[in-house]
Design a protein around this motif. Structure first.
Motif, PDB file in Angstrom:
ATOM      1  N   PRO A 156       0.797  -1.241   0.000  1.00 14.95           N
ATOM      2  CA  PRO A 156       0.000   0.000   0.000  1.00 14.95           C
ATOM      3  C   PRO A 156       0.822   1.280   0.000  1.00 14.95           C
ATOM      4  N   LYS A 205       2.627   4.637   1.351  1.00 13.01           N
ATOM      5  CA  LYS A 205       2.312   5.642   2.361  1.00 13.01           C
ATOM      6  C   LYS A 205       0.810   5.872   2.525  1.00 13.01           C
ATOM      7  N   LEU A 206       0.008   5.430   1.551  1.00  9.46           N
ATOM      8  CA  LEU A 206      -1.427   5.699   1.621  1.00  9.46           C
ATOM      9  C   LEU A 206      -2.143   4.855   2.662  1.00  9.46           C
ATOM     10  N   GLY A 207      -1.609   3.702   3.003  1.00  5.48           N
ATOM     11  CA  GLY A 207      -2.325   2.783   3.864  1.00  5.48           C
ATOM     12  C   GLY A 207      -3.137   1.805   3.022  1.00  5.48           C
ATOM     13  N   LEU A 217      -6.359   0.660   3.130  1.00  4.90           N
ATOM     14  CA  LEU A 217      -7.705   1.018   2.668  1.00  4.90           C
ATOM     15  C   LEU A 217      -7.671   2.075   1.580  1.00  4.90           C
ATOM     16  N   ALA A 218      -6.878   3.126   1.792  1.00  4.25           N
ATOM     17  CA  ALA A 218      -6.808   4.201   0.802  1.00  4.25           C
ATOM     18  C   ALA A 218      -6.184   3.710  -0.495  1.00  4.25           C
ATOM     19  N   SER A 219      -5.137   2.889  -0.379  1.00  2.00           N
ATOM     20  CA  SER A 219      -4.483   2.359  -1.577  1.00  2.00           C
ATOM     21  C   SER A 219      -5.415   1.432  -2.348  1.00  2.00           C
ATOM     22  N   ALA A 246      -8.701   1.470  -2.282  1.00  3.21           N
ATOM     23  CA  ALA A 246      -9.802   2.261  -2.854  1.00  3.21           C
ATOM     24  C   ALA A 246      -9.364   2.954  -4.136  1.00  3.21           C
ATOM     25  N   GLN A 247      -8.161   3.510  -4.123  1.00  2.00           N
ATOM     26  CA  GLN A 247      -7.644   4.181  -5.321  1.00  2.00           C
ATOM     27  C   GLN A 247      -7.458   3.185  -6.462  1.00  2.00           C
ATOM     28  N   ARG A 258     -10.899   2.045  -7.927  1.00  2.00           N
ATOM     29  CA  ARG A 258     -11.523   2.985  -8.870  1.00  2.00           C
ATOM     30  C   ARG A 258     -10.880   2.876 -10.244  1.00  2.00           C
TER      31      ARG A 258
END
Length: 350
Positions: free
Chosen positions: A269, A271-273, A275-277, A279-280, A283
């Motif tokens: 992932p 630096k985003l983590g 969940l954020a990675s 999700a990106q 999409r």
């Protein structure tokens, strides 16, 4: 308490209306200007400061409308504020684009841009597919019984080890009188569509099942290549597959790459983590898969009709080669319309 005369009451209401205008008219005019510019598609003329202030201005004007109704301000002010609030609502909360605009942006650069963004995953998926073809060929060459481990006897029909050249030749030629998809073509398309969906859906498991699905599905192609090669029909079979295969196999590769992209985002992932990675990546992969559905529909039409109508190997290679060149040019050479490039650059900054 002395009651106000009608004239005095009207004068008092007028004063309240004028005072409200003087106190808040600047915000009304600013919101009106922003909304008007956005309605006309002039987003570049709206400053960053105005864009950031847009939600606050909308709430301010909505509050002004509520107060205007409670204090019975003049009808012209009420009508103006009511119309402005409705227009601003669509800008702030309403759908950003129409279906036509979305489709134009999707085909005009959004889809190809998403595919290029997962370029490393596409390269891995391609390598795995080639490995799958080689593995399938080597397995059946070593032991022909592997053929029926990769393909069911019902789906194989006459395409079985030991079949004569005449029989196998008849499975790929002489079908120009057929209408619509043959049973085998329908089964093959159904299988490839299922593989595409599953390769994407299993991406959450770090992409490993997606790659295994690609290997298994392409091993079937390798086994069939071995079968037709054994009777000297390698080029003819390749042309038969090329009509729809350059689109269908490209779609399978993209679906596997999309699943791998999600799995890679979960495993690494950054630096985003997680969940954020994820999700990106989700999409971006969803954009790719939307296009994969379109490619599978096109492949079905080519498989069901073009392959039946064109009964010569050069003609089939011409169709398949054109489709392959088109997809490569669209995904890796086409950079989108000027409007979408500007929009994409804006998205990149945000």
């Amino acid at each position: 308490m002395t009651a106000l005369s009608p004239d005095t009451a009207i004068e008092s209401a007028a004063l309240r209306s004028d005072r409200a205008r003087l106190e808040r008219e600047g915000d009304w005019q600013r919101l009106d200007a922003i909304v008007t510019a956005m309605e006309k598609g002039r987003l570049r003329k709206v400053s960053d400061e105005d864009l950031l202030a847009l939600p606050g201005l909308y709430r301010t004007v909505a509050s002004s409308l509520s107060i205007a109704r409670e204090t019975s301000l003049d009808a012209a002010t009420l009508a103006y504020l009511d119309a402005l609030v409705q227009r601003a609502w669509f800008v702030v909360y309403g759908p950003r684009t129409s279906l036509w605009d979305w489709l134009r942006n999707f085909l005009g650069g959004g889809w190809s841009r998403a595919v290029r963004a997962i370029g490393p995953d596409v390269a891995v998926a391609f390598a795995v597919m080639v490995a799958g073809v080689v593995a399938g060929w080597l397995l059946v060459a070593h032991d022909p019984d592997w053929y029926f481990s990769l393909m069911s006897r019902a789906a194989a029909q006459e395409r079985v080890p030991g079949a004569s050249r005449e029989v196998l030749h008849g499975t790929i030629f002489g079908n120009d009188g057929q209408s619509g998809m043959s049973v085998f073509a329908a089964q093959l398309f159904s299988n490839n569509a299922r593989v595409s969906i599953m390769a994407f859906a299993f991406g959450f498991a770090l992409g490993v099942p997606s790659l295994l699905l690609l290997v298994h599905n392409l091993a079937l192609l390798g086994a069939m290549l071995w079968l037709y090669h054994g009777v000297g029909l390698t080029l003819d079979f390749a042309g038969w597959i090329a009509v729809h295969g350059t689109t269908e196999l490209f779609a399978i590769m993209l679906s596997g790459a999309a699943g791998l992209h999600i799995g890679r985002a979960i495993a690494f992932p950054g630096k985003l983590g997680v969940l954020a990675s994820a999700a990106q990546a989700g999409r971006r992969a969803a954009m790719v898969m939307t296009g994969v559905v379109l490619m599978l529909v096109i492949a079905a039409l080519l498989e069901g009709f073009a392959r039946q109508l064109v009964d010569t190997t050069p003609g089939r290679f011409a169709i398949g080669g054109f489709m392959l060149a088109f997809w490569i040019a669209y995904f890796f050479a086409f950079r989108g319309t000027k409007r979408f490039r500007e929009q994409g650059a804006g998205e990149g900054r945000t």
